[in-house]
Design an enzyme around this catalytic site. Structure first.
Site, mmCIF file in Angstrom:
data_model
loop_
_atom_site.group_PDB
_atom_site.id
_atom_site.type_symbol
_atom_site.label_atom_id
_atom_site.label_comp_id
_atom_site.label_asym_id
_atom_site.label_seq_id
_atom_site.Cartn_x
_atom_site.Cartn_y
_atom_site.Cartn_z
ATOM 1 N N LYS A 111 9.601 0.489 34.833
ATOM 2 C CA LYS A 111 8.654 1.031 33.700
ATOM 3 C C LYS A 111 7.330 1.411 34.470
ATOM 4 O O LYS A 111 6.430 2.206 33.945
ATOM 5 C CB LYS A 111 8.324 0.256 32.646
ATOM 6 C CG LYS A 111 9.677 0.137 31.660
ATOM 7 C CD LYS A 111 9.210 -0.087 30.138
ATOM 8 C CE LYS A 111 10.673 0.259 29.538
ATOM 9 N NZ LYS A 111 10.171 -0.047 27.948
ATOM 10 N N LYS A 192 19.459 6.027 31.222
ATOM 11 C CA LYS A 192 19.747 5.706 29.933
ATOM 12 C C LYS A 192 18.897 6.821 29.150
ATOM 13 O O LYS A 192 18.048 7.282 29.448
ATOM 14 C CB LYS A 192 19.259 4.433 29.539
ATOM 15 C CG LYS A 192 19.351 3.753 28.307
ATOM 16 C CD LYS A 192 18.775 2.429 28.328
ATOM 17 C CE LYS A 192 17.444 2.162 28.224
ATOM 18 N NZ LYS A 192 16.820 2.173 27.103
ATOM 19 N N LYS A 195 14.018 6.857 24.117
ATOM 20 C CA LYS A 195 13.278 7.858 23.031
ATOM 21 C C LYS A 195 11.778 8.218 23.723
ATOM 22 O O LYS A 195 10.944 8.961 23.082
ATOM 23 C CB LYS A 195 13.017 6.982 21.840
ATOM 24 C CG LYS A 195 12.285 5.577 21.964
ATOM 25 C CD LYS A 195 12.316 4.822 20.660
ATOM 26 C CE LYS A 195 12.612 3.512 20.580
ATOM 27 N NZ LYS A 195 12.266 2.539 21.757
#
Ligand code: AQP
Length: 333
Positions: A111, A192, A195
Protein backbone atom coordinates in the site's frame (compact mmCIF):
# COMPACT_ATOMS: atom_id res chain seq x y z
CA UNK A 1 -23.43 -19.76 17.93
CA UNK A 2 -20.03 -18.60 16.71
CA UNK A 3 -19.34 -14.88 16.67
CA UNK A 4 -18.19 -13.80 13.22
CA UNK A 5 -16.63 -10.43 12.49
CA UNK A 6 -16.19 -8.85 9.10
CA UNK A 7 -15.72 -5.31 7.91
CA UNK A 8 -15.02 -2.96 5.09
CA UNK A 9 -13.08 0.26 4.71
CA UNK A 10 -15.06 3.24 3.44
CA UNK A 11 -12.35 3.89 0.86
CA UNK A 12 -14.61 4.07 -2.19
CA UNK A 13 -17.86 2.77 -3.63
CA UNK A 14 -17.96 -0.95 -2.90
CA UNK A 15 -17.12 -3.15 -5.85
CA UNK A 16 -18.68 -6.34 -7.08
CA UNK A 17 -15.54 -7.99 -5.63
CA UNK A 18 -16.39 -6.69 -2.15
CA UNK A 19 -19.95 -7.95 -2.61
CA UNK A 20 -19.20 -11.44 -3.94
CA UNK A 21 -16.12 -12.00 -1.78
CA UNK A 22 -17.21 -10.49 1.51
CA UNK A 23 -20.75 -9.11 1.81
CA UNK A 24 -22.73 -11.93 0.19
CA UNK A 25 -21.02 -14.77 2.15
CA UNK A 26 -21.40 -12.74 5.34
CA UNK A 27 -25.14 -12.31 4.78
CA UNK A 28 -25.46 -16.08 4.43
CA UNK A 29 -24.14 -16.44 7.99
CA UNK A 30 -27.00 -14.52 9.57
CA UNK A 31 -29.03 -17.68 10.13
CA UNK A 32 -26.30 -19.62 11.93
CA UNK A 33 -23.89 -17.15 13.55
CA UNK A 34 -23.77 -14.02 15.61
CA UNK A 35 -22.64 -11.46 13.04
CA UNK A 36 -20.70 -8.26 13.70
CA UNK A 37 -20.01 -5.95 10.75
CA UNK A 38 -17.75 -2.93 11.05
CA UNK A 39 -17.28 0.05 8.77
CA UNK A 40 -13.56 0.52 9.30
CA UNK A 41 -13.24 4.29 9.04
CA UNK A 42 -10.11 4.41 11.24
CA UNK A 43 -8.41 2.05 8.81
CA UNK A 44 -9.41 4.25 5.88
CA UNK A 45 -7.38 7.08 7.46
CA UNK A 46 -4.13 5.15 6.94
CA UNK A 47 -3.90 6.65 3.46
CA UNK A 48 -4.53 10.38 2.77
CA UNK A 49 -8.26 11.21 2.68
CA UNK A 50 -10.34 14.37 2.33
CA UNK A 51 -12.58 14.83 5.43
CA UNK A 52 -15.76 15.33 3.38
CA UNK A 53 -15.02 12.22 1.40
CA UNK A 54 -14.45 10.05 4.49
CA UNK A 55 -17.69 11.33 6.01
CA UNK A 56 -19.77 10.72 2.90
CA UNK A 57 -18.25 7.31 2.18
CA UNK A 58 -18.80 6.10 5.74
CA UNK A 59 -22.51 6.81 5.52
CA UNK A 60 -22.62 5.33 2.00
CA UNK A 61 -20.93 2.18 3.33
CA UNK A 62 -23.50 1.63 6.08
CA UNK A 63 -26.32 2.08 3.56
CA UNK A 64 -24.60 -0.19 1.07
CA UNK A 65 -23.91 -2.92 3.64
CA UNK A 66 -27.64 -3.03 4.43
CA UNK A 67 -28.55 -2.84 0.73
CA UNK A 68 -26.35 -5.90 0.18
CA UNK A 69 -28.48 -7.83 2.67
CA UNK A 70 -26.90 -7.29 6.09
CA UNK A 71 -29.78 -7.10 8.53
CA UNK A 72 -29.03 -4.25 10.93
CA UNK A 73 -31.57 -5.53 13.45
CA UNK A 74 -29.91 -8.95 13.70
CA UNK A 75 -26.26 -8.28 12.96
CA UNK A 76 -24.37 -5.58 14.83
CA UNK A 77 -23.52 -3.01 12.16
CA UNK A 78 -21.37 -0.17 13.44
CA UNK A 79 -18.79 2.46 12.57
CA UNK A 80 -15.39 1.72 14.10
CA UNK A 81 -14.68 5.26 15.37
CA UNK A 82 -17.99 5.26 17.28
CA UNK A 83 -16.54 2.67 19.64
CA UNK A 84 -13.50 4.30 21.20
CA UNK A 85 -12.38 1.04 22.77
CA UNK A 86 -10.82 0.15 19.40
CA UNK A 87 -8.22 2.90 19.78
CA UNK A 88 -7.56 2.04 23.42
CA UNK A 89 -7.11 -1.68 22.89
CA UNK A 90 -5.05 -1.01 19.77
CA UNK A 91 -2.56 1.02 21.81
CA UNK A 92 -2.38 -1.65 24.51
CA UNK A 93 -1.71 -4.32 21.88
CA UNK A 94 0.91 -2.12 20.20
CA UNK A 95 2.90 -2.31 23.42
CA UNK A 96 2.77 -6.10 23.12
CA UNK A 97 3.90 -6.30 19.49
CA UNK A 98 7.46 -6.11 18.20
CA UNK A 99 8.84 -4.02 15.32
CA UNK A 100 10.06 -7.25 13.73
CA UNK A 101 6.54 -8.67 13.62
CA UNK A 102 5.16 -5.58 11.90
CA UNK A 103 8.10 -5.31 9.51
CA UNK A 104 7.29 -8.78 8.26
CA UNK A 105 3.79 -7.70 7.15
CA UNK A 106 3.73 -7.30 3.37
CA UNK A 107 0.56 -5.21 3.04
CA UNK A 108 1.99 -1.94 4.26
CA UNK A 109 4.80 -2.32 1.74
CA UNK A 110 2.26 -2.86 -1.05
CA UNK A 111 0.00 0.00 0.00
CA UNK A 112 2.95 2.34 0.64
CA UNK A 113 4.49 1.64 -2.75
CA UNK A 114 5.14 4.80 -4.73
CA UNK A 115 4.53 7.08 -1.74
CA UNK A 116 7.29 9.49 -0.78
CA UNK A 117 6.92 8.57 2.88
CA UNK A 118 4.80 5.87 4.49
CA UNK A 119 2.66 6.92 7.46
CA UNK A 120 3.04 5.01 10.72
CA UNK A 121 -0.72 4.32 10.59
CA UNK A 122 -0.10 2.08 7.59
CA UNK A 123 2.69 0.34 9.49
CA UNK A 124 0.73 -0.35 12.69
CA UNK A 125 -2.70 -0.98 11.20
CA UNK A 126 -2.41 -4.78 11.63
CA UNK A 127 -2.44 -4.08 15.39
CA UNK A 128 -5.62 -2.03 15.05
CA UNK A 129 -7.05 -4.92 13.08
CA UNK A 130 -6.05 -7.29 15.90
CA UNK A 131 -7.85 -5.00 18.37
CA UNK A 132 -10.97 -4.95 16.14
CA UNK A 133 -11.09 -8.73 16.23
CA UNK A 134 -10.12 -9.39 19.85
CA UNK A 135 -12.43 -6.71 21.23
CA UNK A 136 -15.49 -8.77 20.27
CA UNK A 137 -14.29 -12.21 21.44
CA UNK A 138 -14.52 -13.14 17.76
CA UNK A 139 -14.48 -16.84 16.90
CA UNK A 140 -14.29 -16.58 13.12
CA UNK A 141 -12.93 -13.95 10.72
CA UNK A 142 -13.84 -14.64 7.08
CA UNK A 143 -11.17 -12.95 4.96
CA UNK A 144 -9.27 -13.13 1.70
CA UNK A 145 -6.00 -15.00 1.59
CA UNK A 146 -4.11 -11.67 1.50
CA UNK A 147 -5.16 -11.18 5.13
CA UNK A 148 -3.64 -14.46 6.34
CA UNK A 149 -0.55 -12.73 7.78
CA UNK A 150 -2.68 -10.29 9.78
CA UNK A 151 -4.89 -13.01 11.21
CA UNK A 152 -1.82 -15.00 12.23
CA UNK A 153 -0.43 -11.90 13.93
CA UNK A 154 -3.73 -11.44 15.77
CA UNK A 155 -3.61 -15.05 16.94
CA UNK A 156 0.01 -14.66 18.08
CA UNK A 157 -0.80 -11.52 20.06
CA UNK A 158 -3.84 -13.18 21.64
CA UNK A 159 -1.90 -16.29 22.64
CA UNK A 160 0.97 -14.19 24.02
CA UNK A 161 -1.44 -12.16 26.15
CA UNK A 162 -3.25 -15.28 27.33
CA UNK A 163 0.02 -16.83 28.38
CA UNK A 164 1.18 -13.73 30.24
CA UNK A 165 -2.06 -12.61 31.86
CA UNK A 166 -4.26 -15.70 31.97
CA UNK A 167 -7.16 -16.18 29.57
CA UNK A 168 -7.65 -12.69 28.24
CA UNK A 169 -8.75 -13.20 24.63
CA UNK A 170 -10.62 -15.66 22.47
CA UNK A 171 -8.09 -16.85 19.86
CA UNK A 172 -9.87 -16.31 16.52
CA UNK A 173 -9.82 -18.56 13.47
CA UNK A 174 -9.35 -17.11 10.00
CA UNK A 175 -11.68 -18.54 7.39
CA UNK A 176 -10.16 -18.00 3.97
CA UNK A 177 -12.20 -17.56 0.81
CA UNK A 178 -11.12 -19.61 -2.18
CA UNK A 179 -9.97 -18.28 -5.52
CA UNK A 180 -13.42 -18.27 -7.11
CA UNK A 181 -14.60 -15.62 -4.69
CA UNK A 182 -11.56 -13.44 -5.25
CA UNK A 183 -12.41 -11.12 -8.11
CA UNK A 184 -9.49 -9.64 -9.96
CA UNK A 185 -9.03 -6.31 -11.75
CA UNK A 186 -10.68 -5.99 -15.17
CA UNK A 187 -7.46 -4.64 -16.65
CA UNK A 188 -4.91 -6.87 -14.91
CA UNK A 189 -5.94 -10.39 -13.93
CA UNK A 190 -3.07 -10.70 -11.47
CA UNK A 191 -4.18 -7.78 -9.31
CA UNK A 192 -7.20 -7.82 -6.99
CA UNK A 193 -10.21 -5.70 -7.95
CA UNK A 194 -10.09 -2.74 -5.55
CA UNK A 195 -12.55 0.06 -4.86
CA UNK A 196 -9.71 2.59 -4.53
CA UNK A 197 -8.08 1.64 -7.84
CA UNK A 198 -7.02 4.81 -9.68
CA UNK A 199 -8.44 3.38 -12.90
CA UNK A 200 -12.25 3.20 -12.87
CA UNK A 201 -12.14 0.66 -15.67
CA UNK A 202 -10.47 -1.82 -13.32
CA UNK A 203 -13.57 -2.40 -11.21
CA UNK A 204 -17.35 -2.69 -11.32
CA UNK A 205 -18.79 -0.42 -8.64
CA UNK A 206 -22.06 -1.58 -7.07
CA UNK A 207 -23.63 1.71 -8.19
CA UNK A 208 -22.43 1.51 -11.80
CA UNK A 209 -25.29 2.00 -14.26
CA UNK A 210 -26.05 -0.74 -16.83
CA UNK A 211 -24.32 1.31 -19.55
CA UNK A 212 -21.20 1.74 -17.46
CA UNK A 213 -21.14 -1.99 -16.66
CA UNK A 214 -21.46 -2.85 -20.37
CA UNK A 215 -18.71 -0.41 -21.31
CA UNK A 216 -16.31 -1.65 -18.62
CA UNK A 217 -16.86 -5.31 -19.46
CA UNK A 218 -16.59 -4.54 -23.19
CA UNK A 219 -13.21 -2.94 -22.57
CA UNK A 220 -12.01 -5.51 -20.02
CA UNK A 221 -8.63 -6.95 -20.92
CA UNK A 222 -8.65 -10.37 -22.56
CA UNK A 223 -5.87 -11.74 -24.77
CA UNK A 224 -5.13 -12.44 -28.41
CA UNK A 225 -6.66 -15.93 -28.24
CA UNK A 226 -10.35 -16.78 -28.37
CA UNK A 227 -10.73 -19.75 -26.02
CA UNK A 228 -12.94 -19.26 -23.02
CA UNK A 229 -11.16 -21.45 -20.48
CA UNK A 230 -9.99 -21.19 -16.89
CA UNK A 231 -6.20 -21.04 -17.03
CA UNK A 232 -4.93 -18.69 -14.33
CA UNK A 233 -1.33 -19.00 -15.38
CA UNK A 234 -1.69 -18.16 -19.07
CA UNK A 235 -5.10 -16.46 -19.28
CA UNK A 236 -5.66 -14.71 -15.93
CA UNK A 237 -8.02 -12.04 -17.30
CA UNK A 238 -10.30 -14.51 -19.14
CA UNK A 239 -10.22 -16.82 -16.11
CA UNK A 240 -11.29 -13.92 -13.92
CA UNK A 241 -14.21 -13.03 -16.21
CA UNK A 242 -15.37 -16.66 -16.11
CA UNK A 243 -15.19 -16.73 -12.30
CA UNK A 244 -17.00 -13.39 -12.14
CA UNK A 245 -19.74 -14.76 -14.40
CA UNK A 246 -20.00 -17.90 -12.25
CA UNK A 247 -20.11 -15.96 -8.97
CA UNK A 248 -22.76 -13.52 -10.27
CA UNK A 249 -25.05 -16.27 -11.50
CA UNK A 250 -24.35 -18.94 -8.90
CA UNK A 251 -23.22 -21.39 -11.60
CA UNK A 252 -20.10 -23.56 -11.69
CA UNK A 253 -17.31 -22.10 -13.83
CA UNK A 254 -17.10 -25.43 -15.71
CA UNK A 255 -20.71 -24.90 -16.78
CA UNK A 256 -19.89 -21.42 -18.16
CA UNK A 257 -16.87 -22.79 -20.00
CA UNK A 258 -18.97 -25.53 -21.61
CA UNK A 259 -21.71 -23.07 -22.53
CA UNK A 260 -19.35 -20.64 -24.29
CA UNK A 261 -17.10 -23.11 -26.06
CA UNK A 262 -16.14 -21.75 -29.49
CA UNK A 263 -18.35 -18.66 -29.12
CA UNK A 264 -15.66 -15.95 -28.89
CA UNK A 265 -15.08 -13.17 -26.42
CA UNK A 266 -17.66 -10.71 -27.83
CA UNK A 267 -20.80 -12.75 -27.12
CA UNK A 268 -19.37 -14.01 -23.83
CA UNK A 269 -18.71 -10.45 -22.63
CA UNK A 270 -22.17 -9.27 -23.67
CA UNK A 271 -23.83 -12.00 -21.59
CA UNK A 272 -21.45 -11.41 -18.69
CA UNK A 273 -22.33 -7.71 -18.63
CA UNK A 274 -26.05 -8.57 -18.47
CA UNK A 275 -25.41 -11.06 -15.65
CA UNK A 276 -23.61 -8.34 -13.68
CA UNK A 277 -26.41 -5.84 -14.32
CA UNK A 278 -28.94 -8.39 -13.04
CA UNK A 279 -26.79 -8.96 -9.95
CA UNK A 280 -26.30 -5.28 -9.01
CA UNK A 281 -29.69 -3.83 -9.97
CA UNK A 282 -31.66 -5.13 -6.95
CA UNK A 283 -28.88 -3.84 -4.67
CA UNK A 284 -29.08 -0.42 -6.32
CA UNK A 285 -32.86 -0.29 -5.91
CA UNK A 286 -32.62 -1.18 -2.22
CA UNK A 287 -29.78 1.29 -1.75
CA UNK A 288 -31.89 4.12 -3.24
CA UNK A 289 -34.79 3.26 -0.90
CA UNK A 290 -32.44 3.21 2.11
CA UNK A 291 -30.99 6.62 1.27
CA UNK A 292 -34.52 8.03 1.02
CA UNK A 293 -35.60 6.40 4.29
CA UNK A 294 -33.15 8.35 6.46
CA UNK A 295 -32.56 5.22 8.59
CA UNK A 296 -28.76 5.19 8.41
CA UNK A 297 -28.10 7.37 11.46
CA UNK A 298 -30.40 5.24 13.59
CA UNK A 299 -28.66 2.05 12.47
CA UNK A 300 -25.27 3.57 13.22
CA UNK A 301 -26.34 4.69 16.70
CA UNK A 302 -27.97 1.41 17.55
CA UNK A 303 -25.03 -0.60 16.22
CA UNK A 304 -22.51 1.49 18.16
CA UNK A 305 -24.43 0.94 21.37
CA UNK A 306 -24.56 -2.81 20.90
CA UNK A 307 -20.91 -3.02 19.83
CA UNK A 308 -19.81 -0.85 22.77
CA UNK A 309 -21.52 -3.07 25.31
CA UNK A 310 -19.35 -6.01 24.20
CA UNK A 311 -16.18 -3.95 23.67
CA UNK A 312 -16.39 -2.44 27.15
CA UNK A 313 -16.47 -5.83 28.83
CA UNK A 314 -13.31 -6.83 26.98
CA UNK A 315 -11.55 -3.57 27.81
CA UNK A 316 -12.54 -3.93 31.45
CA UNK A 317 -11.03 -7.42 31.54
CA UNK A 318 -7.85 -6.32 29.76
CA UNK A 319 -7.20 -3.14 31.73
CA UNK A 320 -7.73 -4.95 35.01
CA UNK A 321 -5.28 -7.71 34.08
CA UNK A 322 -2.52 -5.39 32.84
CA UNK A 323 -2.76 -3.05 35.84
CA UNK A 324 -4.48 0.11 34.60
CA UNK A 325 -6.40 1.84 37.37
CA UNK A 326 -10.14 2.18 36.80
CA UNK A 327 -11.46 5.70 37.12
CA UNK A 328 -14.69 7.60 36.78
CA UNK A 329 -15.83 7.29 33.17
CA UNK A 330 -12.44 5.99 32.06
CA UNK A 331 -11.57 2.74 30.37
CA UNK A 332 -15.19 1.86 29.84
CA UNK A 333 -15.71 1.06 33.53
N1 AQP B 1 -11.52 -8.24 -5.33
C1 AQP B 1 -12.06 -8.82 -4.28
N2 AQP B 1 -12.62 -10.03 -4.39
C2 AQP B 1 -13.16 -10.63 -3.31
N3 AQP B 1 -13.21 -10.06 -2.09
C3 AQP B 1 -12.67 -8.85 -1.94
N4 AQP B 1 -12.53 -8.02 -0.89
C4 AQP B 1 -11.92 -6.89 -1.28
N5 AQP B 1 -11.64 -6.95 -2.58
C5 AQP B 1 -12.08 -8.17 -3.02
C6 AQP B 1 -13.04 -8.29 0.45
O1 AQP B 1 -13.84 -7.19 0.84
C7 AQP B 1 -13.72 -6.98 2.24
C8 AQP B 1 -13.49 -5.55 2.56
O2 AQP B 1 -12.22 -5.16 2.20
P1 AQP B 1 -11.63 -3.77 2.72
O3 AQP B 1 -12.43 -2.64 2.23
O4 AQP B 1 -11.44 -3.80 4.18
O5 AQP B 1 -10.21 -3.74 2.11
P2 AQP B 1 -9.62 -4.40 0.87
O6 AQP B 1 -9.56 -5.88 0.99
O7 AQP B 1 -8.31 -3.71 0.63
O8 AQP B 1 -10.69 -4.04 -0.25
P3 AQP B 1 -10.49 -3.08 -1.48
O9 AQP B 1 -11.77 -3.00 -2.22
O10 AQP B 1 -9.28 -3.52 -2.26
O11 AQP B 1 -10.23 -1.71 -0.74
P4 AQP B 1 -9.05 -0.68 -0.97
O12 AQP B 1 -9.15 -0.29 -2.40
O13 AQP B 1 -9.34 0.43 -0.04
O14 AQP B 1 -7.74 -1.36 -0.65
C9 AQP B 1 -12.61 -7.91 2.73
O15 AQP B 1 -13.20 -9.03 3.36
C10 AQP B 1 -11.91 -8.33 1.48
O16 AQP B 1 -11.31 -9.62 1.57
Amino acid sequence: MARVLSGIQPSGIMTIGNYLGALQPFVQRHATDECVFMIADLHALTVPQHPDVVRARTIDAVAMAVACGIDASRAIVFVQSHVMEHALLSWILTTMTTMGELERMTQYKDKGQGQVSVGTGLFVYPVLQAADILLYDTDIVPVGDDQRQHIELTRDIAKRCNQKYGDMFVVPQGQYVDRGTRIMSLVDGRRKMSKSDASEGAYIGLLDTPDVVRRKIGRATTDSGKDIVVDWEHKPEVSNLIELFAACTGQMSAHIVAQYEGVGYGAFKRDLAEAIVACVQPIQQTYARIRESGMVQQWMDDGAQRARSIARQTVRRVTERIGLVPGDGHLGV
